[in-house]
Design a protein around this motif. Sequence first.
Motif, mmCIF file in Angstrom:
data_model
loop_
_atom_site.group_PDB
_atom_site.id
_atom_site.type_symbol
_atom_site.label_atom_id
_atom_site.label_comp_id
_atom_site.label_asym_id
_atom_site.label_seq_id
_atom_site.Cartn_x
_atom_site.Cartn_y
_atom_site.Cartn_z
ATOM 1 N N UNK A 48 41.334 23.119 22.296
ATOM 2 C CA UNK A 48 41.120 21.730 22.712
ATOM 3 C C UNK A 48 39.627 21.485 22.927
ATOM 4 N N UNK A 49 39.154 20.365 22.421
ATOM 5 C CA UNK A 49 37.767 19.957 22.597
ATOM 6 C C UNK A 49 37.601 19.368 23.997
ATOM 7 N N UNK A 50 36.760 19.993 24.834
ATOM 8 C CA UNK A 50 36.520 19.497 26.197
ATOM 9 C C UNK A 50 35.043 19.163 26.394
ATOM 10 N N UNK A 51 34.362 18.831 25.311
ATOM 11 C CA UNK A 51 32.924 18.599 25.388
ATOM 12 C C UNK A 51 32.586 17.434 26.319
ATOM 13 N N UNK B 126 31.936 22.500 23.433
ATOM 14 C CA UNK B 126 32.713 23.189 24.461
ATOM 15 C C UNK B 126 34.200 23.016 24.178
ATOM 16 N N UNK B 127 34.924 24.119 24.204
ATOM 17 C CA UNK B 127 36.361 24.082 23.958
ATOM 18 C C UNK B 127 37.073 24.960 24.984
ATOM 19 N N UNK B 128 38.344 24.722 25.152
ATOM 20 C CA UNK B 128 39.211 25.641 25.876
ATOM 21 C C UNK B 128 40.360 25.998 24.946
ATOM 22 N N UNK C 159 50.624 18.257 14.043
ATOM 23 C CA UNK C 159 49.882 18.096 15.294
ATOM 24 C C UNK C 159 48.607 17.295 15.062
ATOM 25 N N UNK C 160 48.344 16.360 15.948
ATOM 26 C CA UNK C 160 47.133 15.546 15.870
ATOM 27 C C UNK C 160 46.115 15.956 16.935
ATOM 28 N N UNK C 161 46.589 16.285 18.139
ATOM 29 C CA UNK C 161 45.690 16.591 19.249
ATOM 30 C C UNK C 161 45.445 18.089 19.413
ATOM 31 N N UNK C 162 46.313 18.924 18.837
ATOM 32 C CA UNK C 162 46.211 20.366 19.021
ATOM 33 C C UNK C 162 45.653 21.027 17.773
ATOM 34 N N UNK C 163 44.405 21.492 17.872
ATOM 35 C CA UNK C 163 43.809 22.257 16.786
ATOM 36 C C UNK C 163 44.392 23.670 16.820
ATOM 37 N N UNK D 50 31.797 27.861 23.893
ATOM 38 C CA UNK D 50 31.375 27.040 22.763
ATOM 39 C C UNK D 50 32.073 27.486 21.482
ATOM 40 N N UNK D 51 32.423 26.516 20.628
ATOM 41 C CA UNK D 51 32.827 26.772 19.255
ATOM 42 C C UNK D 51 31.845 25.991 18.387
#
Length: 245
Positions: free
Chosen positions: A115-118, A94-96, A15-19, A84-85
């Motif tokens: 997912x990073x939503x900053x 900010x993450x979801x 996975x590249x986009x999914x932490x 926040x993470x």
Amino acid sequence: MADTHLFFDNIFNNAKANAIMIMDENGIVDRVNTAFTTSFGYTTDDLKSKHIRVLYIEKDQLTRRPEIELNQTHREGSSSDENYLVHKDGTPIWVTGESVLVKSGENTCIVKLIHNIHAQKQLERYLLNTSELLESLFNSVHQSGLLILDATLKVVKMNEHFRTMFQVTEQVPESAKLQQINHPFWSSTETKNDIRNAIVNATTINKEYVVDKGERNFQRIHITSKTMMDADGSDKRILLVIQDI
């Protein structure tokens, strides 16, 4: 059937986009994938055997937010969060994310996708605090449909990608009701109830929907929401972020 362990390992490693983070049922980190390291700086060695609370800002630790989310995951099988993470360099981001309880035989673990939503949060701050360059900022988001509604479900603003997604070809007048958007999805009881509940109870929409495009053609979308208020709390609005799946 393919080996499910091998299947998951391929997703985790490639996975590249999914932490992705794997922890035990008590929230103790076991490992993180490369995408997590790329986004947040930590390797597995940095976090292994530590409680997930170390990634939360002090305010969320004091309110026991990590423990509350873990309890919900055990109770309901999954939980979603937006907070926040803390990056390894100390920067709050900010993450979801979604935590999923996974049971295999006698073993239980929790898999968390993040997912990073900053950047989206920065846009929200612009929308709330300034009108300068609002139009260009709002319409610079090309990968997501954006819709802002006021507390009475009247349209405040939509971006061009939203118009494209829902084939809005006619001008929607300012302060038009939600159902005046010429698409059945926005008139459906489910959609209106979810949005009304988000506004009234300040809950977050984080949900997949199926959109009937006609002629037996269906589209899956994901909607997340954010309730926004002026500094004095006098003007409540909701931002909907709509993405194709």
